[in-house]
Scaffold this active site. Structure first.
Site, PDB file in Angstrom:
ATOM      1  N   PHE A   1      -2.745  33.420 -42.145  1.00 32.00           N
ATOM      2  CA  PHE A   1      -3.728  32.389 -42.464  1.00 32.00           C
ATOM      3  C   PHE A   1      -4.107  32.521 -43.932  1.00 32.00           C
ATOM      4  CE2 PHE A   1      -8.329  31.357 -42.787  1.00 32.00           C
ATOM      5  CZ  PHE A   1      -8.439  30.161 -42.101  1.00 32.00           C
TER       6      PHE A   1
ATOM      7  N   ARG B   1     -14.438  35.343 -36.271  1.00 34.13           N
ATOM      8  CA  ARG B   1     -15.645  36.168 -36.466  1.00 34.13           C
ATOM      9  C   ARG B   1     -16.224  36.596 -35.114  1.00 34.13           C
ATOM     10  NH1 ARG B   1     -18.190  32.107 -41.076  1.00 34.13           N
ATOM     11  NH2 ARG B   1     -17.000  32.932 -42.849  1.00 34.13           N
TER      12      ARG B   1
ATOM     13  N   GLY C   1     -18.359  67.653 -38.453  1.00 34.54           N
ATOM     14  CA  GLY C   1     -18.221  68.561 -39.599  1.00 34.54           C
ATOM     15  C   GLY C   1     -16.901  68.336 -40.312  1.00 34.54           C
TER      16      GLY C   1
ATOM     17  N   GLU D   1     -13.449  37.827 -43.434  1.00 37.99           N
ATOM     18  CA  GLU D   1     -14.093  36.868 -42.509  1.00 37.99           C
ATOM     19  C   GLU D   1     -15.547  36.618 -42.900  1.00 37.99           C
ATOM     20  OE1 GLU D   1     -12.689  35.295 -40.149  1.00 37.99           O
ATOM     21  OE2 GLU D   1     -10.935  36.433 -39.521  1.00 37.99           O
TER      22      GLU D   1
HETATM   23  P1  TGC Z   1     -20.730  24.091 -46.776  1.00 39.05           P
HETATM   24  O1  TGC Z   1     -21.110  22.952 -47.663  1.00 39.05           O
HETATM   25  O2  TGC Z   1     -21.792  24.892 -46.139  1.00 39.05           O
HETATM   26  O3  TGC Z   1     -19.773  23.583 -45.611  1.00 39.05           O
HETATM   27  C1  TGC Z   1     -18.643  22.762 -45.869  1.00 39.05           C
HETATM   28  C2  TGC Z   1     -18.312  22.046 -44.574  1.00 39.05           C
HETATM   29  O4  TGC Z   1     -17.949  23.007 -43.571  1.00 39.05           O
HETATM   30  C3  TGC Z   1     -18.857  22.929 -42.447  1.00 39.05           C
HETATM   31  N1  TGC Z   1     -19.080  24.305 -42.010  1.00 39.05           N
HETATM   32  C4  TGC Z   1     -18.509  24.802 -40.911  1.00 39.05           C
HETATM   33  N2  TGC Z   1     -17.721  24.240 -39.984  1.00 39.05           N
HETATM   34  C5  TGC Z   1     -17.293  25.016 -38.965  1.00 39.05           C
HETATM   35  N3  TGC Z   1     -17.614  26.322 -38.876  1.00 39.05           N
HETATM   36  C6  TGC Z   1     -18.398  26.933 -39.793  1.00 39.05           C
HETATM   37  N4  TGC Z   1     -18.665  28.243 -39.700  1.00 39.05           N
HETATM   38  C7  TGC Z   1     -18.889  26.165 -40.876  1.00 39.05           C
HETATM   39  N5  TGC Z   1     -19.662  26.437 -41.966  1.00 39.05           N
HETATM   40  C8  TGC Z   1     -19.759  25.278 -42.639  1.00 39.05           C
HETATM   41  C9  TGC Z   1     -20.104  22.278 -43.009  1.00 39.05           C
HETATM   42  O5  TGC Z   1     -20.831  21.644 -42.001  1.00 39.05           O
HETATM   43  C10 TGC Z   1     -19.509  21.286 -43.983  1.00 39.05           C
HETATM   44  O6  TGC Z   1     -18.980  20.202 -43.261  1.00 39.05           O
HETATM   45  P2  TGC Z   1     -19.032  18.704 -43.878  1.00 39.05           P
HETATM   46  O7  TGC Z   1     -18.458  17.870 -42.787  1.00 39.05           O
HETATM   47  O8  TGC Z   1     -20.486  18.456 -44.162  1.00 39.05           O
HETATM   48  O9  TGC Z   1     -18.199  18.747 -45.105  1.00 39.05           O
HETATM   49  O10 TGC Z   1     -19.731  25.006 -47.605  1.00 39.05           O
HETATM   50  P3  TGC Z   1     -19.980  25.986 -48.844  1.00 39.05           P
HETATM   51  O11 TGC Z   1     -18.916  25.697 -49.845  1.00 39.05           O
HETATM   52  O12 TGC Z   1     -21.415  25.919 -49.309  1.00 39.05           O
HETATM   53  O13 TGC Z   1     -19.684  27.423 -48.237  1.00 39.05           O
HETATM   54  C11 TGC Z   1     -20.427  27.962 -47.212  1.00 39.05           C
HETATM   55  C12 TGC Z   1     -19.989  29.424 -46.935  1.00 39.05           C
HETATM   56  C13 TGC Z   1     -20.297  30.324 -48.099  1.00 39.05           C
HETATM   57  C14 TGC Z   1     -20.801  29.858 -45.732  1.00 39.05           C
HETATM   58  C15 TGC Z   1     -18.479  29.468 -46.622  1.00 39.05           C
HETATM   59  O14 TGC Z   1     -17.726  29.134 -47.716  1.00 39.05           O
HETATM   60  C16 TGC Z   1     -18.032  30.829 -46.139  1.00 39.05           C
HETATM   61  O15 TGC Z   1     -18.130  31.128 -44.948  1.00 39.05           O
HETATM   62  N6  TGC Z   1     -17.475  31.712 -47.030  1.00 39.05           N
HETATM   63  C17 TGC Z   1     -16.870  32.958 -46.622  1.00 39.05           C
HETATM   64  C18 TGC Z   1     -15.368  32.850 -46.749  1.00 39.05           C
HETATM   65  C19 TGC Z   1     -14.639  33.587 -45.667  1.00 39.05           C
HETATM   66  O16 TGC Z   1     -15.189  33.956 -44.652  1.00 39.05           O
HETATM   67  N7  TGC Z   1     -13.356  33.776 -45.862  1.00 39.05           N
HETATM   68  C20 TGC Z   1     -12.543  34.377 -44.851  1.00 39.05           C
HETATM   69  C21 TGC Z   1     -11.086  34.235 -45.191  1.00 39.05           C
HETATM   70  S1  TGC Z   1     -10.011  34.530 -43.807  1.00 39.05           S
HETATM   71  C22 TGC Z   1     -10.094  36.168 -43.521  1.00 39.05           C
HETATM   72  O17 TGC Z   1     -10.821  36.899 -44.100  1.00 39.05           O
HETATM   73  C23 TGC Z   1      -9.186  36.654 -42.461  1.00 39.05           C
HETATM   74  S2  TGC Z   1      -9.227  38.347 -42.211  1.00 39.05           S
HETATM   75  C24 TGC Z   1      -8.472  38.355 -40.723  1.00 39.05           C
HETATM   76  C25 TGC Z   1      -8.165  39.685 -40.190  1.00 39.05           C
HETATM   77  O18 TGC Z   1      -7.315  40.413 -40.746  1.00 39.05           O
HETATM   78  O19 TGC Z   1      -8.710  39.986 -39.079  1.00 39.05           O
HETATM   79  P1  FAD Z   2     -16.116  37.996 -53.636  1.00 42.48           P
HETATM   80  O1  FAD Z   2     -16.292  36.637 -53.053  1.00 42.48           O
HETATM   81  O2  FAD Z   2     -15.667  38.113 -55.064  1.00 42.48           O
HETATM   82  O3  FAD Z   2     -17.420  38.827 -53.430  1.00 42.48           O
HETATM   83  C1  FAD Z   2     -17.687  40.049 -54.120  1.00 42.48           C
HETATM   84  C2  FAD Z   2     -19.109  40.485 -53.783  1.00 42.48           C
HETATM   85  O4  FAD Z   2     -20.035  39.462 -54.201  1.00 42.48           O
HETATM   86  C3  FAD Z   2     -19.336  40.669 -52.285  1.00 42.48           C
HETATM   87  O5  FAD Z   2     -20.178  41.763 -52.064  1.00 42.48           O
HETATM   88  C4  FAD Z   2     -20.026  39.383 -51.862  1.00 42.48           C
HETATM   89  O6  FAD Z   2     -20.882  39.564 -50.750  1.00 42.48           O
HETATM   90  C5  FAD Z   2     -20.852  39.081 -53.107  1.00 42.48           C
HETATM   91  N1  FAD Z   2     -21.167  37.636 -53.215  1.00 42.48           N
HETATM   92  C6  FAD Z   2     -20.307  36.605 -53.380  1.00 42.48           C
HETATM   93  N2  FAD Z   2     -20.968  35.446 -53.380  1.00 42.48           N
HETATM   94  C7  FAD Z   2     -22.278  35.743 -53.222  1.00 42.48           C
HETATM   95  C8  FAD Z   2     -23.468  34.970 -53.114  1.00 42.48           C
HETATM   96  N3  FAD Z   2     -23.459  33.627 -53.152  1.00 42.48           N
HETATM   97  N4  FAD Z   2     -24.651  35.627 -52.950  1.00 42.48           N
HETATM   98  C9  FAD Z   2     -24.681  36.986 -52.874  1.00 42.48           C
HETATM   99  N5  FAD Z   2     -23.593  37.763 -52.961  1.00 42.48           N
HETATM  100  C10 FAD Z   2     -22.411  37.159 -53.120  1.00 42.48           C
HETATM  101  N6  FAD Z   2      -8.343  36.167 -46.476  1.00 42.48           N
HETATM  102  C11 FAD Z   2      -7.580  35.194 -45.898  1.00 42.48           C
HETATM  103  O7  FAD Z   2      -7.673  34.030 -46.260  1.00 42.48           O
HETATM  104  N7  FAD Z   2      -6.693  35.519 -44.910  1.00 42.48           N
HETATM  105  C12 FAD Z   2      -6.526  36.788 -44.471  1.00 42.48           C
HETATM  106  O8  FAD Z   2      -5.746  37.043 -43.550  1.00 42.48           O
HETATM  107  C13 FAD Z   2      -7.305  37.825 -45.075  1.00 42.48           C
HETATM  108  N8  FAD Z   2      -7.101  39.132 -44.720  1.00 42.48           N
HETATM  109  C14 FAD Z   2      -7.743  40.116 -45.418  1.00 42.48           C
HETATM  110  C15 FAD Z   2      -7.394  41.449 -45.175  1.00 42.48           C
HETATM  111  C16 FAD Z   2      -8.013  42.472 -45.896  1.00 42.48           C
HETATM  112  C17 FAD Z   2      -7.607  43.884 -45.672  1.00 42.48           C
HETATM  113  C18 FAD Z   2      -9.030  42.158 -46.834  1.00 42.48           C
HETATM  114  C19 FAD Z   2      -9.743  43.251 -47.574  1.00 42.48           C
HETATM  115  C20 FAD Z   2      -9.363  40.830 -47.084  1.00 42.48           C
HETATM  116  C21 FAD Z   2      -8.705  39.804 -46.405  1.00 42.48           C
HETATM  117  N9  FAD Z   2      -8.965  38.451 -46.694  1.00 42.48           N
HETATM  118  C22 FAD Z   2      -8.225  37.457 -46.097  1.00 42.48           C
HETATM  119  C23 FAD Z   2      -9.846  38.097 -47.783  1.00 42.48           C
HETATM  120  C24 FAD Z   2     -11.330  38.150 -47.433  1.00 42.48           C
HETATM  121  O9  FAD Z   2     -11.698  37.096 -46.614  1.00 42.48           O
HETATM  122  C25 FAD Z   2     -12.118  38.121 -48.756  1.00 42.48           C
HETATM  123  O10 FAD Z   2     -11.900  39.372 -49.381  1.00 42.48           O
HETATM  124  C26 FAD Z   2     -13.596  37.879 -48.537  1.00 42.48           C
HETATM  125  O11 FAD Z   2     -13.828  36.557 -48.090  1.00 42.48           O
HETATM  126  C27 FAD Z   2     -14.431  38.128 -49.809  1.00 42.48           C
HETATM  127  O12 FAD Z   2     -13.850  37.560 -50.922  1.00 42.48           O
HETATM  128  P2  FAD Z   2     -13.633  38.446 -52.268  1.00 42.48           P
HETATM  129  O13 FAD Z   2     -12.924  39.695 -51.878  1.00 42.48           O
HETATM  130  O14 FAD Z   2     -13.002  37.573 -53.282  1.00 42.48           O
HETATM  131  O15 FAD Z   2     -15.075  38.860 -52.723  1.00 42.48           O
END
Ligand code: TGC
Ligand code: FAD
Length: 391
Positions: free
Chosen positions: A135, A250, A346, A370
């Site tokens: 993803f 999540r 320990g 996530e």
């Molecule tokens: P925002 O303006 O709040 O929202 C944009 C649009 O998205 C809708 N929305 C959601 N829809 C479904 N589920 C949710 N949880 C949603 N949160 C928001 C929202 O209603 C809106 O829709 P529309 O129709 O009005 O356009 O967006 P923002 O740009 O202000 O960002 C909000 C924020 C910071 C919460 C979001 O960007 C966020 O969650 N950031 C964190 C990024 C993240 O989690 N990345 C993960 C990457 S994947 C990964 O890490 C896989 S690891 C997998 C593994 O190895 O297990």
């Molecule tokens: P940043 O966004 O640069 O954040 C750095 C620091 O700033 C963090 O402490 C954060 O909390 C803080 N910060 C950022 N914005 C704010 C704010 N507005 N207010 C306060 N604090 C803030 N992504 C995918 O798409 N697919 C995957 O499969 C995937 N797998 C992963 C596997 C591993 C092992 C790891 C480590 C990461 C993976 N990720 C994946 C990426 C992961 O989702 C991102 O690392 C994560 O979303 C954070 O982004 P970043 O590392 O760029 O940190």
């Protein structure tokens, strides 16, 4: 090393589970004992994801457990999905990662946002582990703020021309397909299915991680990749599409973190009863009892949180903010327990003889991916105040 794990269930939550939940949970638990515990320490030390377990993960229903059977899934409920994630992460967060990416971040978007042809083409093979997916949302310049992504595609006569890159992508180095989020020329985010072998698509591995060492992480690089138009997911666009997948992943992580915490607690409890210092087991000293008592209290609270969240998700009533709270709380809880459990052991706590240090290092990734700890706090803050700290 023999796996002596005994799952804590202080509030008798098993009483609330259905026969099916218990059966699914126990199958995953036994599989982890049989197939993960004997190999995981070596995999972690060597930085190797055990690709050979992929068909077995398919066999135990760990890929798309809640996807309807019509598409090869197991057709189970959300609590069953959570329980499977809990058991897999009890083995190792990297193993859970592979299963949650496949289920929530690859099968879920194809099922929810794909058309019937895409569902039939990919889902049954993904469920069996004949195909593995990844993803791609995160980019070098856009992690917590994926809305700014730079990866983009242009609509050509007979294909979509994809350019850009993703990083930190779980499963990328060996995945057969990638669900990639990219902007069209109007700046709208869409999901595309990119297949290994498409010209201009490469997946370099990310090396030298101290965390999640038994999981393969890599980049996705798109250099003028011609993606067939039929590989566009047609039924949802905008940032809400990938974020919807994250809700599911999540939720699984909230359960998974309990598994890691249970393993650390169980190991520390056994050690504290056996290790003698000052002529008595260290578990007889109040300070060690405090650690252990707090661990079981926090695990029990986390179990109750996720069980209730599972009930809400089964009714399709769980909000994204409720899921954020559980992910944040449970991962933080697991990290605290891992640190305390390591101290109970320990010096032995730093060795690979015990799983604690491995869990502790893994959780450093789990707390970041996530959505980071901070981001989930701000999601709760927004939900309760109505005031948006991101804008
Ligand atoms: P925002 O303006 O709040 O929202 C944009 C649009 O998205 C809708 N929305 C959601 N829809 C479904 N589920 C949710 N949880 C949603 N949160 C928001 C929202 O209603 C809106 O829709 P529309 O129709 O009005 O356009 O967006 P923002 O740009 O202000 O960002 C909000 C924020 C910071 C919460 C979001 O960007 C966020 O969650 N950031 C964190 C990024 C993240 O989690 N990345 C993960 C990457 S994947 C990964 O890490 C896989 S690891 C997998 C593994 O190895 O297990
Ligand atoms: P940043 O966004 O640069 O954040 C750095 C620091 O700033 C963090 O402490 C954060 O909390 C803080 N910060 C950022 N914005 C704010 C704010 N507005 N207010 C306060 N604090 C803030 N992504 C995918 O798409 N697919 C995957 O499969 C995937 N797998 C992963 C596997 C591993 C092992 C790891 C480590 C990461 C993976 N990720 C994946 C990426 C992961 O989702 C991102 O690392 C994560 O979303 C954070 O982004 P970043 O590392 O760029 O940190």
């Amino acid at each position: 090393m023999t796996d002596l794990f005994q799952a804590p269930d202080y509030y008798r939550l098993d009483d609330l589970l259905t026969e099916e939940h218990v059966m699914v949970r126990n199958a995953a638990r036994e599989w982890v004992k049989r197939s993960i515990s004997p190999i995981i320490e070596e995999c972690c030390q060597k930085g190797r994801f055990p690709e050979e377990i992929i068909p077995e993960l398919g066999d135990i229903g760990a890929f798309g457990s809640y996807i309807p059977t019509k598409f090869g899934g197991a057709g189970l409920d959300q609590i069953s999905y959570g329980l499977i994630m809990q058991e897999l992460e009890r083995g190792d967060s990297g193993i859970r990662s592979t299963a949650s990416v496949q289920s929530s971040l690859v099968m879920y978007p194809i099922y929810k946002y794909g058309n019937e042809i895409q569902r039939k083409k990919y889902l049954p093979k993904l469920a069996k582990g004949e195909l593995v997916g990844c993803f791609g949302l995160t980019e070098a310049n856009y992690g917590s703020n994926p809305n700014g992504m730079e990866t983009q595609f242009k609509e050509m006569d007979d294909h979509l021309l994809l350019n850009g890159s993703k990083m930190w992508i779980s499963n990328a180095p060996f995945a057969d397909i990638a669900v990639v989020w990219a902007k069209n020329e109007a700046g709208r985010i869409h999901g595309l299915i990119v297949e290994r072998g498409m010209e201009g698509f490469s997946t370099p591995e990310t090396h030298n991680k101290w965390s999640l060492r038994a999981s393969a992480t890599g980049e996705l690089v798109f250099d003028n990749v011609k993606v067939p138009k039929e590989n566009l997911l047609p039924n949802k666009s905008g940032l809400g599409a990938p974020l919807g997948c994250l809700d599911s992943a999540r939720f699984g992580i909230a359960w998974g973190a309990i598994g890691a915490a249970m393993d650390c607690y169980d190991t520390a409890l056994r050690y504290a009863k056996e290790r003698i210092q000052f002529d008595k087991p260290i578990g007889a000293f109040q300070m060690q009892q405090k650690k252990l008592a707090e661990m079981i209290t926090e695990i029990t609270k986390a179990q109750l949180l996720t069980y209730r969240l599972g009930q809400l998700r089964n009714k399709n009533e769980a909000t994204s903010a409720q899921i954020s709270m559980a992910k944040r709380n449970n991962v933080d809880m697991a990290m605290t327990i891992a640190r305390d459990a390591r101290q109970v052991l320990g010096a032995m706590g730093i060795t690979g003889e015990y799983p604690i240090m491995r869990h502790m290092m893994n959780l450093e990734s789990v707390v970041t991916y996530e959505g980071t700890h901070d981001i989930h706090l701000l999601i709760t803050g927004l939900d309760i105040t109505g005031l948006n700290a991101f804008k």
